[in-house]
Design a protein around this motif. Structure first.
Motif, short mmCIF file in Angstrom:
data_model
loop_
_atom_site.label_atom_id
_atom_site.label_comp_id
_atom_site.label_asym_id
_atom_site.label_seq_id
_atom_site.Cartn_x
_atom_site.Cartn_y
_atom_site.Cartn_z
N LEU A 131 -5.45 -40.31 -2.23
CA LEU A 131 -5.46 -40.83 -3.47
C LEU A 131 -5.12 -39.28 -4.32
O LEU A 131 -4.19 -39.47 -5.31
N LYS A 132 -5.55 -38.22 -3.88
CA LYS A 132 -5.24 -36.96 -4.59
C LYS A 132 -3.68 -36.81 -4.53
O LYS A 132 -3.06 -36.48 -5.49
N LYS A 143 -9.61 -41.51 2.35
CA LYS A 143 -9.01 -42.06 1.11
C LYS A 143 -8.73 -41.14 -0.05
O LYS A 143 -7.88 -41.30 -0.91
N LEU A 144 -9.84 -40.44 -0.39
CA LEU A 144 -9.73 -39.35 -1.41
C LEU A 144 -8.57 -38.41 -1.16
O LEU A 144 -7.90 -38.12 -2.12
N LEU A 164 -5.59 -45.07 -10.55
CA LEU A 164 -5.56 -44.26 -9.58
C LEU A 164 -6.82 -43.29 -10.01
O LEU A 164 -7.60 -42.93 -8.88
N GLN A 165 -6.87 -43.08 -11.19
CA GLN A 165 -7.82 -41.83 -11.39
C GLN A 165 -9.35 -42.66 -11.38
O GLN A 165 -10.09 -41.96 -10.96
N TYR A 211 -10.25 -42.95 -7.70
CA TYR A 211 -10.73 -41.64 -7.19
C TYR A 211 -11.92 -41.42 -7.55
O TYR A 211 -12.72 -40.82 -6.84
N SER A 212 -12.20 -41.58 -8.76
CA SER A 212 -13.72 -41.03 -9.44
C SER A 212 -14.68 -41.92 -8.65
O SER A 212 -15.74 -41.35 -8.38
#
Length: 818
Positions: free
Chosen positions: A288-289, A284-285, A123-124, A127-128
């Motif tokens: 995900l956050k 999407k960000l 996930l990280q 996200y990145s």
């Protein structure tokens, strides 16, 4: 031996009386028995399986199992430290924990935590990547928006372009475009992404060289650092867009991007699609956050659950592993129903051990009890001194030289007083002593808090020896009061000085200009002596003679302890032919010198002691003249000189001859030795043959050994006495250094009448005092005091060839034990 040793059980100078014990333990109660003995911590197990490797022993599988659980616990500790979560220090061991249940729980927690970490990493990373993609869309969109604005405001007339007007600034792509027909224009491709900022210049140069300038590169700085999706670390990056023509150029650009670690993201030149893509990426960000936050919360809850019981689990696993290590040292009897253990324990702990064994049998519901049997052996027992947090550091100073032989006199008892006192003789300044005292007092007040922390190598050693340093500081304050020095400044603490100036001419501080007008200063050095021109010679004489007195006294104490050892072990030969001649030789020379020093101090005589001692050997029958201190001194010197000369052959010849006589009498049957049983007598005979060549007594070897010992003592008596003069040398050096810092730094800065210069002077004085006098001088005096104890004191009586008692104890399990 047991009768002789029992009388010394309560003697602080001797090791606790030890006994070799055999335990026959039923297998069903073995684990609980070892566990209870570990709680007691007074039984040292011997390894009965030295011929087996660790993998061949009975409980190797259980140790491997505990090792795997320890690995999982280390994994949990690493995860908690990464998140900044500390395990709870409070745990309750009153409730029993099943090891099988714990192993299963640890496996479940590890699998769950590993899965969480994997999902979180994915996930990280996503996200990145989305965050970088959003930056590319924003920055690259700005490129196109700026280009379109310029195209509208500054339209170019292609028809007016002439080939002859081309300059060096014209791009090659533009030249190629203009030289062809408009209908045959080639559509340009683009590659966009992010490149690390420190590589951006090299990235641009390589692109230009690889494509021979047939690219157009545009970069924009990202203000905040971003998390790299691959490495997961924060980095400063630039957004780039590269325009190219042809597949060959594209292939080169892609390879260069991979080489520089540039992350590439797709981009469209359609403005409408750009806004749509930014909107989608932002949504999407956000999702995900939210997902990541929920995952982190679940992970934190899991780590909190683990941390609550972590210390309890960790201690349990360490205990279980240590128990199985001990069980692997035991042998199995022929019936395979019992385990046989052997080990050492103090005699005073016999009842406690038997009580623990009975409790283990009762708790394990075993029908057979543990057999406790004392074994007779000629093997030397381990040495065990009971210490506390104050005396343990002093004992470690002695043990660093060598562990006392069983029932040998322990120098640690005297070291508690003599070590800090000799240090203080070299460090005497009650101002410096107070600083040292306050620094040590902090460690003592905070010892509960600091004892569980890792302070680093230097601070760990300082904290471990806090009570040694405390004693050193107290004695330093005492000797500083005697020297009357407070950072080299004298004070009239115990009354006014006994001296005053005779007249105004004594302003130059000659002692000849001082007269005694009051009673003698009651304690320590008179303050008027400080700063006088006679101070240094006086202190030289005082401290040199005091060093000799202290040295002779401590060496005499060492010889008395050698007598104490010989008396305890009933070694009459050493008493008559080692202790007595050594005492006579030392005191005939240096004991007499000490007597002369005391008599000179008491009478105020001006006799030259150097002359007295030198001519005691060169011309013992000459009259002493003005150097005579008392009536009959010449005849006493002759007597002492003769005694010293007699003491040397007394040490050398009788002992080897008596040992030879004892050996001959033993083999003629005129002397008998106590034999416990036939097996032990055979063992003693084999040892005798092995060491003396089939029973032969090597007289030459014994005589040479005694000759070396005699020469060593005679020369050592002189060199050791001279070695104690280091007390005088270091004390003067400390005093002079302190005086230099005070006069040449502090007073000099004060004389300028400038607050800035004074502030600088005070800072320099503080740093010089702390760095040189309180740290370097402390270490120097400590090492010299250590040498005086190890060499000059302990070599008179201390062999130090024993081995320490290391009981199996859960309290001794270290934090870093694997």
């Amino acid at each position: 031996m047991e009768e002789r040793n029992s009388s010394a059980t309560m003697d602080l100078l001797r090791s606790e009386t030890m006994q070799l014990v055999q335990l026959i333990i039923p297998i069903e109660s073995a684990h609980r028995t070892i566990s209870y003995l570990g709680d007691l911590g007074l039984f040292q197990f011997n390894d009965l399986n030295t011929d087996k490797s660790p993998f061949q022993r009975t409980y190797a599988a259980q140790i491997k199992r505990c090792g795997e659980m320890a690995r999982k616990l280390r994994f949990f500790r690493e995860q908690m430290s990464k998140t900044g979560f500390l395990p709870s220090g409070r745990y309750d061991m009153s409730t029993d924990i099943n090891l099988d249940v714990l192993e299963m729980n640890l496996g479940v927690y590890e699998a769950e935590l590993t899965e969480m970490n994997t999902n979180n990493e994915k996930l990280q990373r996503a996200y990145s990547e989305l965050l970088e993609y959003k930056l590319v869309l924003q920055k690259a969109g700005e490129f196109f928006h700026s280009a379109q604005s310029k195209a509208v405001s500054q339209p170019r007339d292609i028809d007016e372009y002439r080939v002859g007007d081309r300059s060096m600034d014209s791009p090659l792509l533009l030249e190629q475009e203009m030289s062809t027909d408009l209908s045959s224009h080639v559509k340009l491709g683009s590659v966009s992404g992010l490149v690390p900022r420190e590589k951006s210049m090299a990235f641009e140069k390589i692109l230009f060289r690889a494509t021979r300038g047939n690219v157009f590169l545009k970069q924009a700085v990202v203000e905040d650092s971003v998390t790299d999706p691959v490495s997961g670390e924060k980095a400063e990056k630039n957004v780039f867009v590269v325009f190219y023509s042809g597949e060959r150029a594209k292939s080169k650009i892609l390879k260069i991007c991979d080489a520089f670690g540039a992350n590439r993201y797709p981009f469209t030149d359609d403005v409408g699609k750009q806004f749509q893509m930014i909107t989608e990426v932002s949504a999407k960000l956000s999702e995900l956050k939210t997902t990541i936050d929920v995952g982190q919360m679940h992970r934190g809850n899991l780590l909190q659950t683990i941390g609550y019981d972590f210390e309890k689990w960790n201690l349990l696993v360490k205990k279980e592993k240590s128990i199985y290590h001990v069980l692997n040292m035991l042998s199995i009897d022929v019936t395979k129903k019992c385990l046989v253990a052997e080990g050492w324990c103090p005699v005073f702990a016999t009842n406690q051990i038997q009580s623990v064994l009975d409790r283990a049998i009762f708790d394990s519901n075993s029908q057979v009890g543990v057999i406790f049997q004392v074994l007779h052996t000629e093997e030397p027992p381990p040495t065990f001194f009971r210490t506390n947090k104050v005396t343990s550091a002093f004992q470690e100073i002695v043990d660093a030289y060598g562990v006392a032989k069983y029932q040998e006199a322990n120098p640690g008892v005297y070291t508690i007083v003599t070590f800090p006192f000799l240090f203080a003789v070299m460090f005497g300044d009650w101002g410096h002593g107070i600083c040292l005292f306050l620094a040590t007092l902090y460690f003592i007040v905070k010892e509960k808090k600091l004892s569980g922390q890792k302070l680093g190598d230097i601070l760990d050693m300082t904290f471990g020896g806090r009570y040694v340093i405390l004693m050193m500081s107290i004695f330093s304050i005492y000797t500083g009061l005697i020297y009357n020095e407070f950072f080299s400044v004298p004070f009239e603490l115990f009354g006014r000085s006994a001296y005053d100036c005779r007249d105004s001419t004594c302003s130059e501080a000659y002692t000849i200009g001082l007269i005694k007008v009051r009673d003698t200063y009651p304690f320590g050095l008179d303050p008027k002596w400080h700063g006088t021109r006679s101070e240094l010679p006086f202190l030289n004489s005082l401290k040199m003679k005091m060093s000799i007195l202290l040295g002779v006294a401590q060496m005499n104490l060492g010889i008395l302890l050698s007598y104490y050892n010989a008396k305890f072990f009933r070694n009459e030969i050493n008493i008559w032919y080692q202790f007595i001649p050594q005492m006579i030789f030392l005191n005939s020379l240096f004991g007499y010198l000490s007597l002369l020093i005391i008599v000179k101090w008491c009478t105020g005589s001006q006799a030259d002691l150097y002359h007295v001692m030198i001519y005691m050997f060169l011309s013992p029958t000459d009259d002493l003249g003005d150097n005579q201190l008392f009536i009959g001194q010449k005849y006493l010197q002759i007597l002492l000189l003769l005694l010293a000369l007699v003491a040397v052959p007394w040490m050398l010849f009788p002992k080897p001859l008596l040992l030879k006589k004892q050996h001959e009498e033993r083999h003629r049957g005129q002397s008998y030795t106590q034999l416990y049983n036939m097996d032990e007598s055979a063992e003693l005979e084999s040892k005798s043959k092995g060491s003396h060549g089939h029973g032969d007594f090597e007289f030459s070897e014994i005589f040479v050994h005694q000759l070396i010992h005699t020469i060593e003592f005679v020369l050592g008596a002189v060199s050791n006495t001279a070695s104690y003069l280091r007390l005088w040398a270091l004390s003067l050096a400390h005093s002079e250094l302190s005086s230099v810092f005070y006069e040449k730094v502090l007073l000099l800065a004060w004389g300028f009448n400038n607050i800035i210069v004074l502030a600088i002077g005070v800072i320099v004085f503080i740093f010089a005092t702390v760095g040189v006098l309180l740290i370097m001088e402390t270490l120097s005096a400590f090492l010299h005091a250590l040498r005086l104890h190890w060499v000059e004191f302990q070599n008179k009586f201390y062999e130090g060839d024993g081995y320490k008692f290391y009981p199996f104890s859960f309290a001794l399990i270290s934090e870093d034990e694997e």
